[in-house]
Write an enzyme that holds these catalytic residues in place. Structure first.
Site, mmCIF file in Angstrom:
data_model
loop_
_atom_site.group_PDB
_atom_site.id
_atom_site.type_symbol
_atom_site.label_atom_id
_atom_site.label_comp_id
_atom_site.label_asym_id
_atom_site.label_seq_id
_atom_site.Cartn_x
_atom_site.Cartn_y
_atom_site.Cartn_z
ATOM 1 N N ARG A 1 51.673 5.386 73.330
ATOM 2 C CA ARG A 1 52.054 4.830 72.028
ATOM 3 C C ARG A 1 52.201 5.972 71.019
ATOM 4 O O ARG A 1 53.128 5.987 70.210
ATOM 5 C CB ARG A 1 50.991 3.836 71.522
ATOM 6 C CG ARG A 1 50.850 2.572 72.342
ATOM 7 C CD ARG A 1 52.091 1.719 72.310
ATOM 8 N NE ARG A 1 52.486 1.344 70.963
ATOM 9 C CZ ARG A 1 51.979 0.322 70.251
ATOM 10 N NH1 ARG A 1 51.058 -0.440 70.791
ATOM 11 N NH2 ARG A 1 52.420 0.053 69.044
ATOM 12 N N GLN B 1 55.938 -0.829 71.608
ATOM 13 C CA GLN B 1 55.143 -0.856 72.830
ATOM 14 C C GLN B 1 56.020 -0.576 74.054
ATOM 15 O O GLN B 1 55.627 0.144 74.973
ATOM 16 C CB GLN B 1 54.453 -2.219 72.977
ATOM 17 C CG GLN B 1 53.633 -2.349 74.235
ATOM 18 C CD GLN B 1 52.356 -1.522 74.213
ATOM 19 O OE1 GLN B 1 51.602 -1.589 73.269
ATOM 20 N NE2 GLN B 1 52.112 -0.752 75.270
ATOM 21 N N ASP C 1 50.137 -9.836 79.866
ATOM 22 C CA ASP C 1 49.671 -9.729 78.479
ATOM 23 C C ASP C 1 48.809 -10.959 78.184
ATOM 24 O O ASP C 1 48.747 -11.898 78.995
ATOM 25 C CB ASP C 1 50.892 -9.644 77.530
ATOM 26 C CG ASP C 1 50.505 -9.462 76.062
ATOM 27 O OD1 ASP C 1 49.394 -8.980 75.784
ATOM 28 O OD2 ASP C 1 51.328 -9.815 75.189
ATOM 29 N N HIS D 1 57.907 -6.732 70.349
ATOM 30 C CA HIS D 1 57.023 -5.566 70.160
ATOM 31 C C HIS D 1 57.744 -4.328 70.712
ATOM 32 O O HIS D 1 57.350 -3.771 71.728
ATOM 33 C CB HIS D 1 55.693 -5.820 70.883
ATOM 34 C CG HIS D 1 54.585 -4.913 70.454
ATOM 35 N ND1 HIS D 1 54.704 -3.985 69.428
ATOM 36 C CD2 HIS D 1 53.293 -4.792 70.913
ATOM 37 C CE1 HIS D 1 53.564 -3.342 69.290
ATOM 38 N NE2 HIS D 1 52.698 -3.806 70.174
ATOM 39 N N ARG E 1 53.717 -4.900 60.610
ATOM 40 C CA ARG E 1 53.306 -5.889 61.624
ATOM 41 C C ARG E 1 53.093 -7.201 60.889
ATOM 42 O O ARG E 1 52.284 -7.274 59.962
ATOM 43 C CB ARG E 1 52.021 -5.442 62.317
ATOM 44 C CG ARG E 1 51.412 -6.536 63.173
ATOM 45 C CD ARG E 1 50.272 -6.054 64.033
ATOM 46 N NE ARG E 1 50.754 -5.250 65.149
ATOM 47 C CZ ARG E 1 50.022 -4.947 66.222
ATOM 48 N NH1 ARG E 1 48.777 -5.383 66.326
ATOM 49 N NH2 ARG E 1 50.521 -4.217 67.193
ATOM 50 N N CYS F 1 49.830 -4.101 77.690
ATOM 51 C CA CYS F 1 49.918 -3.430 76.381
ATOM 52 C C CYS F 1 48.564 -3.292 75.712
ATOM 53 O O CYS F 1 48.399 -2.452 74.830
ATOM 54 C CB CYS F 1 50.890 -4.180 75.479
ATOM 55 S SG CYS F 1 50.346 -5.851 75.038
HETATM 56 N N1 NVA Z 1 51.154 -10.632 72.699
HETATM 57 C C1 NVA Z 1 50.091 -9.952 72.003
HETATM 58 C C2 NVA Z 1 50.372 -8.490 71.953
HETATM 59 C C3 NVA Z 1 49.299 -7.682 71.278
HETATM 60 C C4 NVA Z 1 49.644 -6.232 71.165
HETATM 61 C C5 NVA Z 1 49.938 -10.537 70.617
HETATM 62 O O1 NVA Z 1 50.954 -10.730 69.940
HETATM 63 O O2 NVA Z 1 48.815 -10.813 70.203
HETATM 64 N N1 CP Z 2 49.287 -2.982 72.064
HETATM 65 C C1 CP Z 2 49.101 -3.059 70.736
HETATM 66 O O1 CP Z 2 50.042 -3.140 69.937
HETATM 67 O O2 CP Z 2 47.811 -3.006 70.354
HETATM 68 P P1 CP Z 2 47.236 -3.247 68.890
HETATM 69 O O3 CP Z 2 47.326 -4.726 68.617
HETATM 70 O O4 CP Z 2 45.808 -2.765 68.988
HETATM 71 O O5 CP Z 2 48.042 -2.466 67.907
#
Ligand code: NVA
Ligand code: CP
Length: 301
Positions: free
Chosen positions: A288, A133, A221, A130, A103, A260
């Site tokens: 997940r 997800q 989101d 992502h 990540r 998500c």
């Molecule tokens: N759009 C959000 C998704 C978190 C799982 C982010 O990137 O923070």
């Molecule tokens: N939805 C998701 O990826 O959550 P986290 O940021 O907690 O991993």
């Protein structure tokens, strides 16, 4: 010559048949199939340069349930991209572990890792997408409503990494996607052009009511994703895109609500919707685990 590793980098880079195969594996594994400890002796390395609850815990628990081991590397805890090139870290990790989840902010970093790793690399989220997800999201939709092909999903809010992966999924898995996003926070014209060129049924507007009309599923989101600047300006511009009971009332009566997570209650979604009868966000979070066990099983052949 060794076979190329099976990376899971983005849904537009995986065939529809493979996505369907992985979803089938995930369903079988969730139902108790998949064999006893099929990944025994394998090790997963996870690199997190941004925070995570679901991705981190679900991959760790999933790998352990499949019989494998896990090493977690937090932000600033390795030399990756600081005192060692991404390519060199990829070469070294490939000698120790069998699969890598990362990540990070930049998609280019994942590409460089994948280009130089001799083991599969899985995208655990970037600022651009992502994909893991989305596998859980499609699995959740299909558990509740049957095949997603031909159904309508409505996205309300920021045209962010999740919106991009929904667009990829809509094209690959052949469902309709309607997005309501403010002009300055819309998916890029290049992405919309790609969807059209691939024959996808993906449309973008600023009209929330029109977007959710007849939707089988409404999704939103965060308005301020991890690391985004200008939080207050975003909240102001995105306020008309909040998913509340009025928005849900314009969708089909049985429309699912998905997110998500993490949710910012009172911003992109109200308590009444996320805690309401049409919300499937906890199933989505649980999936997940199952979806990623499918991904790991596919990546490791
Ligand atoms: N759009 C959000 C998704 C978190 C799982 C982010 O990137 O923070
Ligand atoms: N939805 C998701 O990826 O959550 P986290 O940021 O907690 O991993």
């Amino acid at each position: 010559m060794a076979e190329a590793p099976r990376h899971f980098l983005d849904l537009d880079r995986v065939s529809a048949a493979t996505l369907r195969h992985i979803l089938g594996l995930a369903r079988d594994i969730k139902a108790g199939g998949g064999g006893d400890k099929p990944l025994a002796g394998k090790t997963l390395a996870m690199i997190f340069e941004k925070p995570s609850t679901r991705t981190r815990v679900s991959f760790q628990v999933g790998m352990q349930q499949l019989g494998g081991a896990v090493v977690v590397i937090g932000d600033g805890e390795s030399h990756l991209g600081i005192s060692e090139t991404v390519a060199d870290t990829a070469r070294v990790l490939s000698r120790f572990v069998d699969v890598i989840v990362i990540r990070t902010d930049a998609p280019a970093k994942i590409d460089e890792l994948a280009d130089h790793a001799t083991v599969p690399v899985i995208n655990g989220l970037t600022d651009a997408s992502h994909p893991c997800q989305l596998m859980a999201d499609v699995m959740t939709f299909e558990e509740h409503r049957g095949p997603i092909m031909g159904r309508t999903v409505a996205w309300c809010g920021d045209g962010n990494n999740m919106a991009t992966s929904w667009i990829h999924a809509a094209v690959r898995l052949e469902f309709r996607l309607r997005l309501a996003c403010p002009g300055q926070f819309s998916p890029s014209p290049e992405l919309m052009d790609w969807a059209a060129a691939e024959g996808g049924d993906v449309a973008l507007s600023e009209d929330v009511g029109g977007t959710v009309a007849d939707a089988d599923c409404v999704v939103t989101d965060a308005w301020v994703s991890m690391g985004y600047p200008d939080a207050e300006a975003r909240r102001r511009l995105l306020a008309p895109y909040r998913v509340d009971e009025g928005v849900m009332a314009k969708a089909r009566p049985d429309a699912l609500f998905m997110h998500c997570l993490p949710a910012h209650r009172g911003e992109e979604v109200t308590d009444a919707v996320i805690d309401g009868p049409n919300s499937v966000v906890w199933d989505e979070a649980e999936n997940r685990l199952h979806a990623q066990k499918g991904i790991l099983t596919w990546c490791l052949g």
